[in-house]
Design a protein around this motif. Structure first.
Motif, PDB file in Angstrom:
ATOM      1  N   LYS A  11       0.736  -1.283   0.029  1.00  0.00           N
ATOM      2  CA  LYS A  11       0.027   0.088   0.056  1.00  0.00           C
ATOM      3  C   LYS A  11       0.871   1.352   0.044  1.00  0.00           C
ATOM      4  O   LYS A  11       0.680   2.037  -0.760  1.00  0.00           O
ATOM      5  N   LEU A  12       2.067   1.266   1.046  1.00  0.00           N
ATOM      6  CA  LEU A  12       2.855   2.413   0.888  1.00  0.00           C
ATOM      7  C   LEU A  12       3.491   2.642  -0.334  1.00  0.00           C
ATOM      8  O   LEU A  12       3.719   3.849  -0.936  1.00  0.00           O
ATOM      9  N   THR A  13       3.784   1.692  -1.209  1.00  0.00           N
ATOM     10  CA  THR A  13       4.658   1.433  -2.370  1.00  0.00           C
ATOM     11  C   THR A  13       3.621   2.208  -3.392  1.00  0.00           C
ATOM     12  O   THR A  13       4.046   3.161  -4.115  1.00  0.00           O
ATOM     13  N   ALA A  14       2.308   1.782  -3.375  1.00  0.00           N
ATOM     14  CA  ALA A  14       1.447   2.590  -4.251  1.00  0.00           C
ATOM     15  C   ALA A  14       1.252   3.999  -4.177  1.00  0.00           C
ATOM     16  O   ALA A  14       1.203   4.628  -4.936  1.00  0.00           O
ATOM     17  N   ASP A  15       1.148   4.282  -2.720  1.00  0.00           N
ATOM     18  CA  ASP A  15       0.877   5.664  -2.048  1.00  0.00           C
ATOM     19  C   ASP A  15       2.084   6.190  -2.673  1.00  0.00           C
ATOM     20  O   ASP A  15       1.835   7.804  -3.016  1.00  0.00           O
ATOM     21  N   MET A  16       3.370   5.987  -2.589  1.00  0.00           N
ATOM     22  CA  MET A  16       4.414   6.815  -2.910  1.00  0.00           C
ATOM     23  C   MET A  16       4.429   7.185  -4.498  1.00  0.00           C
ATOM     24  O   MET A  16       4.893   8.302  -4.916  1.00  0.00           O
ATOM     25  N   TYR A  17       4.084   6.058  -5.202  1.00  0.00           N
ATOM     26  CA  TYR A  17       4.007   6.090  -6.783  1.00  0.00           C
ATOM     27  C   TYR A  17       2.958   7.316  -7.110  1.00  0.00           C
ATOM     28  O   TYR A  17       3.021   8.133  -8.015  1.00  0.00           O
ATOM     29  N   ILE A  18       1.789   7.311  -6.345  1.00  0.00           N
ATOM     30  CA  ILE A  18       0.797   8.119  -6.760  1.00  0.00           C
ATOM     31  C   ILE A  18       1.334   9.642  -6.443  1.00  0.00           C
ATOM     32  O   ILE A  18       0.950  10.479  -7.155  1.00  0.00           O
ATOM     33  N   ALA A  19       1.915   9.777  -5.277  1.00  0.00           N
ATOM     34  CA  ALA A  19       2.472  11.057  -4.735  1.00  0.00           C
ATOM     35  C   ALA A  19       3.310  11.672  -5.775  1.00  0.00           C
ATOM     36  O   ALA A  19       3.439  12.710  -6.208  1.00  0.00           O
ATOM     37  N   GLU A  70       1.721  12.848  -8.864  1.00  0.00           N
ATOM     38  CA  GLU A  70       1.087  14.223  -8.733  1.00  0.00           C
ATOM     39  C   GLU A  70       2.021  15.148  -8.280  1.00  0.00           C
ATOM     40  O   GLU A  70       1.741  16.275  -7.902  1.00  0.00           O
ATOM     41  N   MET A  71       3.323  14.937  -8.316  1.00  0.00           N
ATOM     42  CA  MET A  71       4.352  15.943  -7.927  1.00  0.00           C
ATOM     43  C   MET A  71       4.562  16.265  -6.520  1.00  0.00           C
ATOM     44  O   MET A  71       4.915  17.362  -6.402  1.00  0.00           O
ATOM     45  N   GLU A  72       3.927  15.480  -5.607  1.00  0.00           N
ATOM     46  CA  GLU A  72       4.043  15.578  -4.223  1.00  0.00           C
ATOM     47  C   GLU A  72       5.280  14.710  -3.871  1.00  0.00           C
ATOM     48  O   GLU A  72       5.225  13.827  -3.192  1.00  0.00           O
ATOM     49  N   TYR A  73       6.532  15.467  -4.130  1.00  0.00           N
ATOM     50  CA  TYR A  73       7.723  14.861  -3.939  1.00  0.00           C
ATOM     51  C   TYR A  73       8.019  14.669  -2.541  1.00  0.00           C
ATOM     52  O   TYR A  73       8.718  13.782  -2.101  1.00  0.00           O
ATOM     53  N   GLU A  74       7.763  15.782  -1.879  1.00  0.00           N
ATOM     54  CA  GLU A  74       7.947  15.676  -0.332  1.00  0.00           C
ATOM     55  C   GLU A  74       7.159  14.657   0.401  1.00  0.00           C
ATOM     56  O   GLU A  74       7.962  13.946   1.208  1.00  0.00           O
ATOM     57  N   ARG A  75       6.046  14.315   0.189  1.00  0.00           N
ATOM     58  CA  ARG A  75       5.143  13.232   0.527  1.00  0.00           C
ATOM     59  C   ARG A  75       5.809  12.094  -0.168  1.00  0.00           C
ATOM     60  O   ARG A  75       5.869  10.997   0.818  1.00  0.00           O
TER      61      ARG A  75
END
Length: 598
Positions: free
Chosen positions: A202-210, A213-218
């Protein structure tokens, strides 16, 4: 200065990770450490100049041992466990607790997930310790978010902030069922035991989504969380999370030697290691089966719930005889631990055989050098003689035998001198040499390759006279000369004195021989003298004749034991009650008088 034993063991250290244990002269563990490379780390103690406490430690080291692990992190965890168990003097920093955190599920009605510095017997569930403190903290925060328990101080009549954030099950304002807590606890235990796929996926998927969406800090924060999980929850073979007490036994064999390693897993940790190396005659497998049976029949041994062994051994036989649960793992962490025990057994046996080979080469080399010094063929069998007496009384002689430079105790001989009743080194030497080699001639036994006498020219002349003129034997012979301090100094062969280098192998070999024959002669003399003294005291007792004295000497052997014996025990030797009572009264009086003298 590093001892010879340590120098040899340093050369045999493996280039493997593991934990090492430094020991003092009494064999007590005084320091426990870990290493990515055991060879480099342990050698550094003895090959580099140190100051302060490290220098003090090195001076106290008489020996060391080690346990090979599969990784540096396992070595770290094993180090902590051994420090907690043995409390070594020089491990000041880690003496109290580990210095590293554990993640704990508290044993309360409304349990919490917390970070603690030490394990207590409070029914809590502990995980760790974790060498990366920050990673452990971040992993704890992640678990509090994903699998919340209680974050507040307890019931306060209204929801806490953590409840609104989804990090508390609501014990602050309502009753939370045990089933609900248990469900979360099971998920936390599963995660910390290594089953992290669901969260990491789940975290890996969230990381790619962020990132998309260019939320690089997240995305960076999530990436760090994944690293923390990997660092904290990495599986370690040193830890077994099912909390089952188990022993792990494996072995290796070579050149008639068996090397056994036993790992004791207690409280989910490798708490202790026992190693044994011994010879076997028939089958290695049968010997191992018998060894295990004898091992678990020892008194006061805490028995495990499970014993892991290799499939070479007879599980059915062992289980039937010992009524214990023997298993052979085929894969997973248990199989890896079994393999690790085998690896440690192989390393220990290789070290043993190499040390034996080096010692054998060194010893036989010294014998060869001695033979060369005396210009004789290799002296495989050497017989050494010495005399002992007190002011010319109770004269005895002793002979020790060295084969290939090593003492052969079964070939030692004792002699009560029959023809000499006063201190006469010449006659004493002639008698004992005559008796020894006359017997060998009669029994057609092989003569020694070299005879050594603990004395000087007088003993040498006496022995040569008997050997050459009476028995017509041509056996190489020499005398060991001592200095003013009664220490080995040189050799006399014929009339020639051969000087010895005090640092040579020949000198140390002769020193060992001289000390051994002297020790053996002295111990025999004390035995004879004490028996004679006992006999004379018994002769003074009214009613005790030669036959009665002999019975008492054979049965009891000392004044103390006769005095402590009951009347019934003394009468059982066929001694009358009157005489038995006289013996008891007389000896008790003698013992009281001796106590008063002291």
């Amino acid at each position: 200065m590093t001892s010879e034993l340590i120098e040899k063991k340093l050369a045999l250290l493996p280039n493997e990770p593991g934990s090492y244990q430094m020991k003092n002269a009494d064999g007590k563990i005084i320091y426990v450490g870990k290493a990515k490379n055991l060879k480099n780390r342990v050698r550094s103690y003895f090959k580099v100049e140190h100051t302060g406490k490290t220098a003090e430690l090195v001076k106290s080291i008489a020996d060391f041992d080690f346990i090979v692990t599969s990784s540096d992190k396992e070595a770290f965890l094993l180090e902590i466990t051994l420090i907690q168990k043995w409390q070594p003097y020089y491990n000041i920093r880690l003496k109290q607790g580990t210095g590293y955190p554990y993640i704990k599920i508290t044993a309360e009605k409304d349990p919490q997930l917390v970070l603690v510095s030490e394990v207590k017997k409070d029914n809590g569930i502990y995980f760790g310790p974790y060498p990366n403190v920050y990673a452990a903290q971040e992993t704890l925060h992640l678990l509090q978010k994903v699998y919340p328990l209680r974050r507040c101080n307890g019931f306060q009549g209204r929801p806490c902030l953590y409840y609104h954030m989804g990090q508390c099950l609501g014990a602050c304002f309502k009753e939370v069922s045990n089933e609900k807590y248990q469900k979360q606890i099971n998920k936390i235990r599963s995660f910390l035991n290594g089953n992290t796929q669901q969260i990491t996926k789940k975290l890996t998927a969230d990381m790619y989504i962020a990132a998309n969406e260019m939320e690089y800090e997240r995305a960076g924060e999530i990436r760090d969380q994944l690293k923390f999980i990997d660092t904290t929850v990495e599986k370690q073979k040193i830890i077994m999370h099912d909390n089952i007490d188990r022993d792990i036994i494996n072995f290796t064999e070579d050149q008639g030697w068996l090397s056994v390693q036993i790992f004791f897993i207690r409280q989910a940790r490798l708490m202790k290691r026992e190693k044994q190396i011994f010879t076997y005659v028939d089958s290695a497998i049968d010997t191992m089966n018998n060894f295990i049976i004898q091992f678990y029949r020892r008194k006061n041994l805490t028995l495990p719930k499970e014993i892991l062994i290799t499939n070479k051994l007879d599980k059915e036989l062992l289980s039937t005889v010992l009524q214990l649960n023997f298993k052979t793992p085929q894969k997973g962490i248990k199989k890896q631990l079994l393999d690790l025990a085998a690896k440690n057994a192989q390393i220990a046996l290789a070290e043993k055989l190499k040390l034996m080979l080096d010692d054998s080469k060194k010893t036989t080399g010294a014998v060869q050098s001695l033979s060369d010094l005396l210009a004789i063929p290799y002296a495989q069998n050497i017989e050494i003689f010495d005399h002992s007496h007190i002011q010319g009384s109770d004269l005895v002689s002793a002979m020790v035998t060295f084969v290939d430079g090593k003492a052969a105790n079964n070939l030692y001989r004792k002699y009560k001198l029959k023809t000499v009743n006063h201190a006469d080194e010449y006659q004493a030497t002639q008698e004992v040499v005559r008796r020894r080699y006359t017997r060998l001639l009669k029994e057609h036994k092989k003569m020694p390759d070299l005879i050594l006498l603990d004395g000087g020219t007088i003993q040498l002349t006496a022995a040569k006279d008997v050997l050459e003129n009476e028995l017509n034997l041509k056996i190489p012979i020499a005398a060991m000369v001592k200095n003013d301090q009664h220490k080995t100094a040189g050799l006399i062969q014929n009339t020639q004195v051969k000087e010895l280098d005090k640092h040579s192998g020949v000198f140390h070999l002769l020193e060992r021989m001289q000390e051994e024959v002297h020790r053996f002669a002295i111990s025999f003399h004390r035995q004879v003298h004490s028996k004679k003294a006992l006999a004379s005291r018994l002769d003074e007792i009214r009613g005790v004749g030669p036959k009665t004295r002999q019975k008492l000497l054979v049965k009891f052997g000392s004044i103390n034991k006769i005095a402590q014996a009951s009347l019934t025990e003394i009468k059982a030797l066929g001694i009358s009650e009157t005489t038995a009572q006289q013996i008891k009264l007389s000896l008790e009086a003698i013992m009281k008088a001796e106590k008063l003298k002291k």
